[in-house]
Design a protein around this motif. Structure first.
Motif, PDB file in Angstrom:
ATOM      1  N   ARG A   1       0.689  -1.286   0.061  1.00 10.67           N
ATOM      2  CA  ARG A   1      -0.041  -0.083   0.084  1.00 10.67           C
ATOM      3  C   ARG A   1       0.775   1.383   0.041  1.00 10.67           C
ATOM      4  NH1 ARG A   1      -5.244   0.700   1.570  1.00 10.67           N
ATOM      5  NH2 ARG A   1      -5.247  -1.326   2.648  1.00 10.67           N
ATOM      6  N   THR A   2       0.599   2.401  -0.864  1.00 11.76           N
ATOM      7  CA  THR A   2       1.497   3.323  -0.845  1.00 11.76           C
ATOM      8  C   THR A   2       0.347   4.561  -1.136  1.00 11.76           C
ATOM      9  OG1 THR A   2       3.264   4.608  -1.833  1.00 11.76           O
ATOM     10  CG2 THR A   2       1.710   3.105  -3.404  1.00 11.76           C
ATOM     11  N   SER A   3       0.906   5.603  -0.936  1.00 14.11           N
ATOM     12  CA  SER A   3       0.215   6.830  -1.363  1.00 14.11           C
ATOM     13  C   SER A   3       0.585   7.836  -2.443  1.00 14.11           C
ATOM     14  CB  SER A   3      -0.032   7.887   0.039  1.00 14.11           C
ATOM     15  OG  SER A   3       1.172   8.197   0.610  1.00 14.11           O
ATOM     16  N   ILE A   4      -0.210   8.306  -3.232  1.00 13.25           N
ATOM     17  CA  ILE A   4       0.374   9.232  -4.201  1.00 13.25           C
ATOM     18  C   ILE A   4      -0.104  10.574  -3.953  1.00 13.25           C
ATOM     19  CG2 ILE A   4       0.335   9.700  -6.637  1.00 13.25           C
ATOM     20  CD1 ILE A   4      -0.471   7.034  -7.333  1.00 13.25           C
ATOM     21  N   LYS A   5       0.901  11.571  -3.816  1.00 15.04           N
ATOM     22  CA  LYS A   5       0.518  12.787  -3.617  1.00 15.04           C
ATOM     23  C   LYS A   5       0.928  13.898  -4.880  1.00 15.04           C
ATOM     24  CE  LYS A   5       1.561  16.406  -0.245  1.00 15.04           C
ATOM     25  NZ  LYS A   5       2.389  16.933   1.021  1.00 15.04           N
ATOM     26  N   VAL A   6       0.321  14.905  -5.050  1.00 12.38           N
ATOM     27  CA  VAL A   6       0.566  15.887  -6.004  1.00 12.38           C
ATOM     28  C   VAL A   6       0.427  17.259  -5.313  1.00 12.38           C
ATOM     29  CG1 VAL A   6      -2.057  16.046  -6.791  1.00 12.38           C
ATOM     30  CG2 VAL A   6      -0.061  16.659  -8.393  1.00 12.38           C
ATOM     31  N   THR A   7       1.513  17.912  -5.733  1.00  6.52           N
ATOM     32  CA  THR A   7       1.389  19.453  -5.387  1.00  6.52           C
ATOM     33  C   THR A   7       1.535  20.414  -6.513  1.00  6.52           C
ATOM     34  OG1 THR A   7       2.755  18.872  -3.162  1.00  6.52           O
ATOM     35  CG2 THR A   7       2.822  21.337  -3.995  1.00  6.52           C
ATOM     36  N   VAL A   8       0.503  21.379  -6.519  1.00  2.00           N
ATOM     37  CA  VAL A   8       0.176  22.190  -7.658  1.00  2.00           C
ATOM     38  C   VAL A   8       0.798  23.585  -7.054  1.00  2.00           C
ATOM     39  CG1 VAL A   8      -1.312  23.400  -9.429  1.00  2.00           C
ATOM     40  CG2 VAL A   8      -1.586  21.028  -8.533  1.00  2.00           C
ATOM     41  N   ARG A   9       1.708  23.997  -7.899  1.00  2.28           N
ATOM     42  CA  ARG A   9       2.106  25.515  -7.528  1.00  2.28           C
ATOM     43  C   ARG A   9       2.187  26.467  -8.485  1.00  2.28           C
ATOM     44  NH1 ARG A   9       6.899  22.215  -5.563  1.00  2.28           N
ATOM     45  NH2 ARG A   9       6.657  21.724  -3.506  1.00  2.28           N
ATOM     46  N   CYS A  10       2.006  27.755  -8.196  1.00  2.00           N
ATOM     47  CA  CYS A  10       2.043  28.719  -9.164  1.00  2.00           C
ATOM     48  C   CYS A  10       3.237  29.319  -9.476  1.00  2.00           C
ATOM     49  CB  CYS A  10       1.178  30.098  -8.581  1.00  2.00           C
ATOM     50  SG  CYS A  10      -0.722  29.830  -8.693  1.00  2.00           S
ATOM     51  N   MET A  11       3.602  29.524 -10.755  1.00  2.21           N
ATOM     52  CA  MET A  11       4.680  29.814 -11.211  1.00  2.21           C
ATOM     53  C   MET A  11       4.906  31.526 -11.185  1.00  2.21           C
ATOM     54  SD  MET A  11       5.430  27.786 -14.497  1.00  2.21           S
ATOM     55  CE  MET A  11       7.153  28.479 -14.817  1.00  2.21           C
ATOM     56  N   ASN A  12       3.921  32.129 -10.892  1.00  2.03           N
ATOM     57  CA  ASN A  12       3.868  33.772 -10.674  1.00  2.03           C
ATOM     58  C   ASN A  12       2.589  33.950  -9.664  1.00  2.03           C
ATOM     59  OD1 ASN A  12       3.739  36.395 -10.418  1.00  2.03           O
ATOM     60  ND2 ASN A  12       3.234  36.574 -12.776  1.00  2.03           N
ATOM     61  N   SER A  13       3.061  34.242  -8.474  1.00  2.00           N
ATOM     62  CA  SER A  13       2.257  34.579  -7.263  1.00  2.00           C
ATOM     63  C   SER A  13       1.159  35.663  -7.472  1.00  2.00           C
ATOM     64  CB  SER A  13       3.291  34.760  -5.931  1.00  2.00           C
ATOM     65  OG  SER A  13       4.110  35.808  -6.235  1.00  2.00           O
ATOM     66  N   SER A  14       1.507  36.530  -8.436  1.00  2.00           N
ATOM     67  CA  SER A  14       0.514  37.644  -8.481  1.00  2.00           C
ATOM     68  C   SER A  14      -0.390  37.269  -9.773  1.00  2.00           C
ATOM     69  CB  SER A  14       1.487  38.912  -8.945  1.00  2.00           C
ATOM     70  OG  SER A  14       2.071  38.568 -10.178  1.00  2.00           O
ATOM     71  N   SER A  15      -0.428  36.144 -10.221  1.00  2.00           N
ATOM     72  CA  SER A  15      -1.437  35.769 -11.445  1.00  2.00           C
ATOM     73  C   SER A  15      -2.733  35.394 -10.728  1.00  2.00           C
ATOM     74  CB  SER A  15      -1.059  34.525 -12.000  1.00  2.00           C
ATOM     75  OG  SER A  15      -1.021  33.866 -11.396  1.00  2.00           O
ATOM     76  N   GLY A  16      -3.046  35.356  -9.498  1.00  2.00           N
ATOM     77  CA  GLY A  16      -4.490  35.309  -9.029  1.00  2.00           C
ATOM     78  C   GLY A  16      -4.932  33.886  -9.495  1.00  2.00           C
ATOM     79  N   GLN A  17      -4.172  32.799 -10.133  1.00  2.00           N
ATOM     80  CA  GLN A  17      -4.773  31.426 -10.428  1.00  2.00           C
ATOM     81  C   GLN A  17      -5.306  30.756  -9.209  1.00  2.00           C
ATOM     82  OE1 GLN A  17      -1.225  30.422 -12.259  1.00  2.00           O
ATOM     83  NE2 GLN A  17      -1.760  30.889 -14.130  1.00  2.00           N
ATOM     84  N   LEU A  18      -4.776  30.770  -7.914  1.00  2.00           N
ATOM     85  CA  LEU A  18      -5.224  29.920  -6.838  1.00  2.00           C
ATOM     86  C   LEU A  18      -6.203  30.878  -5.930  1.00  2.00           C
ATOM     87  CD1 LEU A  18      -2.323  27.740  -6.176  1.00  2.00           C
ATOM     88  CD2 LEU A  18      -4.066  27.293  -7.710  1.00  2.00           C
ATOM     89  N   GLU A  19      -7.408  30.585  -5.447  1.00  2.00           N
ATOM     90  CA  GLU A  19      -8.279  31.111  -4.699  1.00  2.00           C
ATOM     91  C   GLU A  19      -7.589  31.405  -3.447  1.00  2.00           C
ATOM     92  OE1 GLU A  19     -12.031  29.693  -2.483  1.00  2.00           O
ATOM     93  OE2 GLU A  19     -12.633  30.072  -4.628  1.00  2.00           O
ATOM     94  N   GLY A  20      -7.816  32.703  -2.859  1.00  2.00           N
ATOM     95  CA  GLY A  20      -7.327  33.054  -1.603  1.00  2.00           C
ATOM     96  C   GLY A  20      -5.704  33.414  -1.794  1.00  2.00           C
ATOM     97  N   ASP A  21      -5.426  33.755  -2.903  1.00  2.11           N
ATOM     98  CA  ASP A  21      -3.760  33.976  -3.259  1.00  2.11           C
ATOM     99  C   ASP A  21      -2.961  33.005  -2.629  1.00  2.11           C
ATOM    100  OD1 ASP A  21      -4.608  36.361  -4.401  1.00  2.11           O
ATOM    101  OD2 ASP A  21      -4.580  37.629  -2.595  1.00  2.11           O
ATOM    102  N   LEU A  22      -3.310  31.842  -2.757  1.00  2.76           N
ATOM    103  CA  LEU A  22      -2.301  30.716  -2.210  1.00  2.76           C
ATOM    104  C   LEU A  22      -1.403  30.628  -3.397  1.00  2.76           C
ATOM    105  CD1 LEU A  22      -5.182  27.957  -0.676  1.00  2.76           C
ATOM    106  CD2 LEU A  22      -3.726  29.687   0.348  1.00  2.76           C
TER     107      LEU A  22
END
Length: 1839
Positions: free
Chosen positions: A1199-1220
């Motif tokens: 048994r194993t877990s798969i994890k994904v992390t999605v990051r913004c290349m530009n923090s000022s682009s507003g692509q993620l809600e709450g400016d995350l």
């Protein structure tokens, strides 16, 4: 029987051709003298009937015989011939008798003499009998043998009836055996001995015995070996049946142990003494000691015989059987014997025994070893023993209980070992001399510890002589072999010994020695040993080895290797013999008789001394002498020829100049506690072969008054220069001595050491002076202001000023150093200037011209950037040390100087681009400074410069385009460098418009216009009125308004859009020639306001979507991993990808955002599964921004877990809600093992089908047999699957399982049946895979598919645990996020798609089930160029090295192709191309069967050519100058080479493509008055530089005539260089660059003639000032001196160097001598040979004198001649002046040729001839007419 040597008288048979009777008589006498014999006279052979009769060898001593038997039936004879002769020396006798009776025969041997081919009457006879064997017996050398010892050989002897012994039994068979011993019947037969074969033992039997043993037969010889002690019987009988009645022979053997006593001899003991015996036995050659008590034996004392006066009842000695110790009791004798414990063995006689005698002591004696002579040697170790003898002189055994007192003098002996009883001493002789040693037998200690004293002690004394060791000097003697009879004699020296010696030579043919020790050798090759033995003790001797060998190596051994000029050096020579096999080297002692030849590689340094004597020395065998003549070192080679073999050796010798003091020359003057750096030159140099042994030292007379320190510089300022720092500690004067040389070494054992002396003075200062350090530019005029103490001196107020202080003594002598003085500096106005340290001074060295340097004090005056006047003073306070010396009353008070502080001059502006127009007048202001300036320009013809002194400004008017530097020198300030301004004078190259070309109606945009120069520098807008610059619109849909605020380099307008439509805007200008320039037209589009249709579509910010959908822009609130199932079997695949919180937020919503998102995946356990990016099956490595989808590859259960992390290349682009900045999700995956039956190697197949699907079954027996199938069972019901009987399976709408039976009825009567399972299940997920596989070079990965690749996508379906379906029925929907990058369509197979990559970018490919949209897969398809480099902005002339990392599966590259070779010329083998003309071309790279990729190349026309060169280089016409490189590029980036080129591509560029053919290079002199075309001076051709990646004009100097070199030597000009493209020569104007040109100097002299009367000559050189400043003129020999130079005031550019003879005699002896003329600027090196003019003889002088007297005797003749000369001169002068005014204004100088070069001298250039076959130009003709014009003096009289 007769004797074998006798022969019976026989009648000789006649021989035809017999020699004369005399010869016959002589031959008979000779044969009679050399009579031969047979080996035996009679032979007895046994009778036998078995095959292989007994042979016997009959042999004569010498000679050759014919053999004959008188009774062939009884005995036959067979000769043994050798080497094919008709006679033999040996014959074999064989018994042939067939009757068992006695028979006989006679064997006759007749001799043959081959010299005369005759048969003599010399005959040999042997009687042979054959008889029957009557009896046999065994012969043995002994009846006793030892256990495990060597075997015993037994032989059979046969006898006839009469007892005669048969001669041989060879070959007869016998039967040997071990018989029963009657005395020991109970024992086994083979328990005591065994019979051996010869092959089993280490013995060589006769040949017939070895042959019989190979056949397992026994002969008449046998070996027996003892096994254990006892008796044994060996029996033998004849094997042949005929002799069965002959009795067998027996022999009884005793087997004993090989045991013995130690000691085994008779022993003499004193009463009370004892001896301890030991017993040992020998087993297989090894002695082993036996411990007591013995197993088989006992020791007994027997036969006691008591002396006449002893006790008759007692015993002579007692035996202790446990320890085998015998103790003497009383006088007499007894026996010690071994007794066998076995009674049967007591009769054995071989047991050991010995006799013991008990005696009285008689006397003592000494022995010494080694040598046994009482003449000893110091340092040697000797063994001295004391021996006791009885009265009959028999040696007595000395037991341990005896006590002998011994006395050694410790002064002469060192006792190293002494036994307890005092009989054995090991001593070392310490001192020479004569000494006595004493010994006495005193007592005996009994076993009960009682001491029995000897009534009458026995005493002995010995005289010992001790000498020093005998030593012969030398250790050996070696001489070269002289076959001609030359002998060497050598006296050998002897040390030590008694002084009386006997001399012997072991090989007197090689060396002979006399009684005096003189060795003579050399005539015979070999070796010998000469011994000198001491007469008193021959064991003591000295020896010396004598060698007479072949000479095969020689070597020089320098003793005095360096010497002052004029001295003599002795060269020691060593010669050797080298053994070629052992490599042993032997040095010859004397080789002075050999003839030597000497040679030197440098002549003149040393000369051979003819009177040198060849003599041997301690380290050499010969020598020679040389004398030092001049400075330097040379390699001396000495050779010798011996036996036609040439040998040589070389060594280096050095000659040095005398040592001298340079600084100071004689005297150094310093103040108290100051130091002087003393410099010395000359003397011995570091030995070139051993420089580490070099030394130098400076010694003093009074060590307490000065302190010495050597100054070690990183690099010496001059060779052989040495510097010391001498510190004054007390006032006074003394001499310093400098010594220099080398320490002794191997190659220079006795080097030279030289010394020189100088005076060192320490005194008080008396006066001093202060002046500022004032520097002006080289060649500039001095400051107009007078500089002396009464006037102001200008200095800079911005920079610190250095003041210089000099100090003098009372005799007005300047001090070399006064750093110890305490000085106080003062400033009258510290606001203007001050000193940081008023009491410090920096000492700076200055040369006074004699080579001696003196230190001057420098003090830095700090300024505050304020102008004004300041008075600077310095006061002498005292010394810096506390204890200063007395008598300071005469010290100076002070010194002062008044300074004027001013600012440095600056030029405003410093950089400017000036428009080339005559109405432009550019003013440059000179700000600050002293007001006295020198204005200069780097170029003279680009601008006109006017220096306006009143306004302190410079006015420039442009004349020609170009680049120059304006330099202003301040003449009255310290020179740190001129103030500079960098100027460009340029024409208009292009006009540039900058604006936004799409404008919404009613809005405004900014329009900027600039005018650019060819170097792309913008002009200032003040020049726009001279350019008549204006803007033009094609229509009125927009309006232009000039803005009020403008920058310096452009004009700005406001463009307002007033109507919808399109228009064109251009800028227009004109240059000074009226040519019109127009900018590139700019299209302006006016559009209505923007509206978005449709109004809704879901996207995250910055994402792109190309489709007709409603767009909704949202922010990502969360992400989740879509895993179709979380339970998978091993060895399967499953796609996973990222979704948003809703199903509509698919990868289409965010995968192509810009700036993008990055996706980072991780796992908790890597051994359970692998997580790989998409397209990894084709070896693609996608970047993290494209990894929104991955593929899971299961490996092992867990048994194993798969994890994904999605990051913004530009923090000022507003692509993620709450400016995350990032979002993440995690999912658990369970991997389990698939159910298996049997073994993994033979798993049963199972069919997996989705619901409502069909599958046609196919078998390998189709067509060959009748195949049928049926469903046996279904679960849960029959609707799971159906079968039509023809192999078509139809799955129902429910999931389940079934059993399928397939039967094959074979035509040959055999039925085959197989059963398999069928499972129907829903489709859980699908996965797309891509191909083809793309291979790349090792270490390289692809991040995208290549442009042009054809892709195949295959869709596969899986159930809920990851099993792959065998059939499908899904209806798929394919979608792309954009359709301009990828052309895709259905493929030839089911669920396959074919795609073509047509453009770069990322396409998102989505595919899903129409009925079940959740069953989907998303794949990013990234397309990039696989061909490098980037070909944007490609211009004509660019060289492009294409490359790609793509390979086929065999790691082989593909094929290059080009669409338009006329536009982009390409080498298809390597992939390198040259852009030759504008256009579009496509480069293809095809890997057959894998991929064909391409890249489009747009070649633009070159707008301009850019020229550049290394600013440190310049042109010169010197023939030895290097090639000048002018680099050319066709673009702005400074290079025309694109990409990284391989070696094969570079080779193709230089050999195939030849890009340099695109460019044509030109040069031209900038001075139009110089009537010389540059093409006559320079050869120009184009090339391409791979290092710079640019084109290059290679400018080489052509061969030039003398007239051309002379004309150019004073030319003031530069060189224009430019280039044009061949394809665009008529399109673009020429862009020139100005290259500095430094002309080569000119010398029209090849030789200089001097004489006794005229010992001063002149060298004349023509050149420009900067060349003449760097000119170096110096003689090649010190016999000449070049004393300074002077410039001609009448002829510009002419400089004269006077040459003076120092020593005319040396000049005549030194040949040749040159005046060298060099210049580093032009890399020239000329030489003028100096020739001595021989004086006329006395007769010629008298004749000339008489002619002169006759001429002077007639005054009428004198007056007439003088008048004619004056009239002719005046006429020619006036005519020439008038004519010259018309043709030129520059003076012309002619320098005559004085002669031709000396032989052996090759000048670099020949002077021009006086005449020419062609008519020369007017100017050249005038130069040859007169020396000078315009009242100038000839060059021979330059002022």
């Amino acid at each position: 029987m007769t004797d074998s040597g006798a022969s019976r008288p026989r009648r000789s048979r006649p021989f035809v051709g017999w020699p004369t009777p005399r010869v016959t008589l002589l031959l008979q006498c000779l044969l009679g003298t050399l009579a031969n014999k047979l080996n035996v006279p009679q032979v007895l052979l046994p009778f036998g009937r078995e095959p292989g009769r007994v042979p016997f060898l009959l042999e004569a001593q010498r000679g050759c015989y014919t053999w004959h038997s008188t009774h062939h039936d009884a005995v036959t004879v067979e000769p043994l011939y050798e080497n094919g002769t008709l006679c033999s020396q040996k014959a074999v006798l064989i018994a042939e008798s067939s009757q068992p009776i006695r028979l006989s025969s006679i064997i006759l041997a007749r001799e043959i003499v081959f010299g005369f081919i005759i048969v003599t009457d010399h005959e040999l006879r042997c009687d042979v009998k054959v008889d029957v064997i009557h009896s046999i017996e065994i012969i043995s050398r002994t009846r006793e043998l030892y256990v495990d010892d060597s075997p015993l050989e037994l032989m059979v002897r046969a006898l006839d009836e009469e007892g005669n012994t048969f001669s041989s039994l060879a070959g007869m068979m016998f039967e040997w055996s071990v018989a029963q011993d009657k005395e020991s019947a109970r024992e086994e037969l083979s328990s005591k001995i065994r019979i051996l074969k010869y092959s089993e033992a280490e013995y060589s039997p006769p040949v017939y015995i070895a042959e019989m043993e190979k056949e397992e037969k026994q002969g008449d010889m046998i070996l027996v070996s003892g096994i254990r002690t006892g008796a044994a019987v060996v029996k033998v009988r004849i094997y042949e049946p005929f002799y069965k009645n002959v009795a067998a022979a027996l022999i009884r053997l005793l087997v004993l142990e090989n045991i013995f006593l130690i000691p085994s001899h008779d022993i003499y003991l004193l009463v009370g003494a004892y001896i301890k015996y030991r017993v040992a036995k020998m087993v297989q050659g090894r002695m082993t000691e036996v411990e007591f008590p013995l197993e088989h034996y006992t020791l007994e004392m027997q036969d006691h015989r008591i002396a006449f006066n002893g006790s008759l009842s007692g015993k002579v000695a007692l035996l202790d059987e446990k320890t085998a110790t015998v103790t003497a009791v009383q006088l007499g004798q007894t026996n010690l014997v071994f007794v066998h414990k076995n009674v049967h063995m007591r009769s054995v006689s071989g047991l050991p025994n010995c006799t013991i005698y008990v005696v009285e002591p008689g006397f003592l004696d000494f022995t010494v070893q080694p040598g046994d002579r009482w003449s000893l040697e110091v340092g040697q170790v000797y063994v001295i023993t004391v021996e006791v003898f009885d009265k009959s002189s028999t040696k007595v055994y000395i037991s341990d209980n005896l006590r002998i007192m011994f006395q050694f003098l410790q002064e002469y002996f060192e006792e190293q070992l002494t036994t307890v009883n005092g009989s054995y001493h090991v001593v070392k002789a310490l001192k020479s001399g004569v000494v006595l040693i004493n010994a006495s037998l005193t007592s005996i200690i009994y076993q009960n510890k009682n001491i029995q004293l000897i009534k009458f002690p026995i005493v002995h004394q010995q005289e010992v002589k001790i000498y020093f060791p005998i030593k012969l000097t030398p250790n050996f003697l070696a001489f070269p072999h002289h076959p001609m009879g030359i002998l060497y004699r050598y006296k050998v020296q002897v040390e030590g010994g008694s002084g009386n010696f006997t001399w012997t030579s072991t090989n007197e043919t090689v060396a002979v020695v006399t009684t005096k020790g003189v060795v003579t050798a050399g005539q015979v090759r070999g070796n010998s040993t000469v011994l000198a033995r001491d007469v008193q003790n021959p064991f003591r001797y000295g020896e010396i080895k004598i060698y007479v060998l072949k000479l095969n190596k020689m070597e020089l051994l320098p003793f005095h290797a360096d010497v002052e000029i004029g001295q003599i050096i002795e060269i020691p020579i060593a010669m050797y013999h080298v053994n070629k096999e052992t490599k042993e080297v032997i040095v010859f002692t004397d080789c002075s008789h050999l003839l030597l030849h000497l040679n030197m590689d440098k002549q003149g340094v040393f000369t051979l001394l003819k009177e040198g004597i060849q003599r041997p020395g301690p380290t050499h065998c010969s020598s020679t002498h040389i004398a030092a003549k001049s400075l330097g070192h040379t390699l001396v080679t000495v050779s010798v020829t011996e036996y036609e073999e040439y040998l040589e050796s070389s060594a280096t010798f050095a000659a040095y100049e005398p040592l001298k003091a340079v600084n100071p020359v004689e005297v150094a003057l310093v103040t108290w506690r100051s130091a002087k750096e003393m410099v010395f030159e000359g003397g011995p140099c570091p030995w070139i072969l051993e420089p580490s042994r070099f030394f130098l030292e400076l010694s003093m007379e009074k060590t307490e008054k000065i302190e010495l320190t050597q100054v070690r510089l990183p690099a010496k300022r001059k060779q052989n220069q040495y510097i010391y720092r001498v510190l004054c500690l007390d006032l006074g004067e003394q001499a310093l001595t400098f010594r220099i040389g080398n320490h002794p070494g191997i190659l220079n054992p006795s080097p030279a050491v030289e010394a020189v002396q100088v005076r060192f003075m320490c005194a008080h200062p008396a006066s001093m002076s202060v002046t500022p350090v004032y520097r002006v530019p080289a060649g500039a005029q001095p400051c107009p202001l007078p500089q002396h103490n009464k006037q102001l001196i200008p200095v800079s107020s911005l920079r610190d000023t250095v003041l210089e202080l000099a100090v003098f003594d009372q005799h007005r002598r300047k001090f070399d150093n006064f750093s110890s003085l305490m000085l106080e500096w003062k400033s009258s106005n510290e606001t203007l200037a001050h000193f940081e340290d008023y009491n410090s001074v920096e000492m700076v060295a200055k040369d006074d011209g004699s080579g001696q340097t003196r230190l001057h004090g420098h003090q830095v005056l700090k300024v505050h950037q304020l102008k004004g006047t300041v008075l600077i003073g310095v006061n002498f306070v005292g010394y810096s040390e506390n204890k200063s010396p007395k008598e300071l009353s005469n010290s100076p008070r002070s010194a002062a100087v008044e300074l004027l502080l001013v600012d440095d001059v600056t030029i405003l502006p410093e950089n400017a681009t000036i428009y080339n127009h005559p109405d432009v007048k550019e003013i440059f202001s000179l700000v600050e400074g002293s007001g006295y300036f020198l204005v200069n320009s780097s170029e003279q013809d680009i601008v006109t410069i006017t220096y306006m002194e009143a306004e302190s400004s410079v006015q420039l008017v442009p004349v020609h385009p170009g680049f120059l530097t304006l330099e202003v020198y301040d003449l009255c300030l310290a020179f740190l460098g001129p103030a500079v301004a960098y100027l460009r004078v340029s024409d208009i190259q292009e006009l540039e418009l900058d604006l936004i070309d799409k404008v919404e109606i009613g809005k405004t945009v900014l329009v900027t216009v600039r005018a650019l120069s060819p170097s792309k520098h913008p002009f200032r807008n003040k020049y726009f009125r001279n350019m008549e610059l204006k803007l033009q619109l094609a229509s009125a849909i927009v309006t232009l308004t000039l803005m009020e605020e403008q920058d310096k380099y452009s004009e700005n307008y406001i463009l307002r859009a007033v109507a919808i439509g399109q228009t064109t805007l251009v800028a227009v200008a004109r240059d000074k020639m009226g040519r019109k320039f127009t900018s590139a037209p700019r299209q302006i589009e006016v559009f209505p306001p923007f509206r978005l249709v449709p109004e809704k579509m879901t996207l995250i910010p910055t994402n792109m979507m190309q489709d007709e959908v409603n767009i909704e822009v949202v922010q990502l609130r969360a992400v989740r991993i879509l895993a179709p199932t979380t339970r998978l079997i091993t060895a399967t695949e499953m796609p996973v990808y990222v979704l948003g919180v809703t199903s509509t937020q698919t990868p289409f919503s965010f995968s192509n955002a810009n700036p993008g998102l990055t996706f980072h995946w991780s796992m908790s356990k890597r051994d359970v599964l692998d997580l790989v990016p998409r397209h990894s099956e084709v070896f693609l490595q996608l970047p993290v921004e494209n990894n929104f989808a991955m593929v899971v590859h299961t490996k092992a259960a867990g048994r194993t877990s798969i994890k994904v992390t999605v990051r913004c290349m530009n923090s000022s682009s507003g692509q993620l809600e709450g400016d995350l900045l990032e979002l993440s999700d995690e999912v658990q995956i369970l991997v389990f093992e698939k159910l298996q039956l049997f073994f993994p190697e033979c798993q049963p197949e199972r069919i997996l089908m989705p619901m409502n699907s069909q599958l046609r079954l196919h078998t390998n027996r189709e067509g060959a047999a009748f195949v049928s199938s049926r469903v046996l069972r279904c679960f849960p019901n029959s609707s799971v699957i159906e079968e039509d009987g023809e192999g078509l399976l139809k799955a129902g709408s429910i999931a389940g399982t079934a059993v399928l039976e397939v039967t094959s009825v074979e035509p040959f009567g055999v039925n085959q049946t197989t059963i398999t399972g069928v499972q129907v299940a829903p489709v859980t997920y699908l996965r797309m895979s891509s191909r083809p596989v793309l291979y790349t070079a090792r270490g390289r990965t692809l991040a995208a598919f290549p442009v042009g690749v054809s892709l195949a996508f295959t869709v596969q379906f899986y159930n809920s645990i990851g099993e792959k379906f065998h059939t499908h029925n899904t209806q798929l929907h394919l979608a792309l996020n954009r359709d301009d990058l990828l052309l895709i369509g259905p493929g030839s197979g089911n669920y396959t798609y074919m795609a073509q990559a047509v453009s770069t970018g990322v396409t998102l490919l989505g595919i899903w089930d129409r009925r079940h949209p959740g069953v989907a897969d998303y794949v990013p398809v990234a397309v990039e160029h696989a061909i490098e480099p980037d070909t944007q902005h490609t211009l004509v002339g660019d060289v492009i090295c294409f490359r790609t990392h793509l390979l086929n599966h065999d790691d082989e590259p593909g094929i290059w192709m080009i669409s338009a070779d006329n536009i982009l010329q390409t080498d298809t083998g390597t992939g390198v191309g040259v852009a030759r003309r504008p256009g579009v071309a496509t480069v293809f790279h095809d890997i057959p069967g894998v991929v064909k990729t391409y890249r489009e190349v747009v070649v633009n026309a070159s707008s301009r050519l850019t020229l550049s060169y290394d600013l440190k280089t310049y042109l010169t016409n010197s023939p030895s100058s290097a090639v000048f490189k002018l680099f050319i590029t066709t673009g702005r980036n400074g290079a025309n080479l694109k990409g990284s080129c391989t070696s094969s591509q570079a080779l193709a560029i230089t050999t195939i493509l030849l890009p340099e053919t695109l460019v044509v290079c030109h040069v031209q002199f900038s001075n139009t008055l110089l009537d010389i075309p540059a093409s006559k001076v320079f050869h120009v051709h184009a090339g391409f530089s791979m290092e710079r990646g640019a084109y290059v004009c290679l400018i080489k100097v052509r061969p030039q005539s003398e007239g051309l070199l002379q004309a150019l030597s004073v030319a003031d000009t530069s060189v224009y260089g430019w280039a044009t493209l061949v394809s665009e020569r008529s399109k673009n104007g020429m862009q020139r660059t100005l290259i500095p040109f430094i002309p080569a100097f000119y010398v029209n002299q090849s030789e200089l003639v001097l004489s006794h009367r005229q010992d001063v000559g002149e060298i004349r050189v023509l050149g420009v000032d900067r060349v003449l400043e760097k000119l170096e003129v110096f003689p090649s020999s010190p016999v000449l001196v070049v004393s300074g130079h002077r410039h001609s005031s009448l002829t510009p550019g002419l400089v004269v160097y006077p040459v003076r003879v120092v020593n005319f005699t040396s000049l005549q002896q030194t040949s040749p001598v040159f005046i060298n003329i060099c210049c580093v600027l032009t890399s020239q090196s000329e030489a003028v040979v100096v020739r001595v003019l021989k004086e006329k003889s006395g007769a010629d002088q008298c004749e000339d004198s008489s002619v002169l007297q006759k001429f002077l005797g007639s005054h009428q003749t004198i007056l007439f001649t003088l008048f004619a000369v004056l009239a002719s001169t005046a006429f020619v002068f006036l005519a020439y002046n008038a004519f010259l005014n018309k043709i030129q204004t520059v003076p012309v100088v002619y320098v005559p040729t004085l002669g031709t070069p000396q032989p052996g001298f090759a000048p670099t250039r020949s002077p021009p001839p006086f005449t020419s076959p062609q008519s020369p130009p007017v100017q050249n003709r005038l130069q040859r007419w007169l020396w000078s014009v315009r009242h100038e003096r000839p060059l021979g009289h330059v002022p």
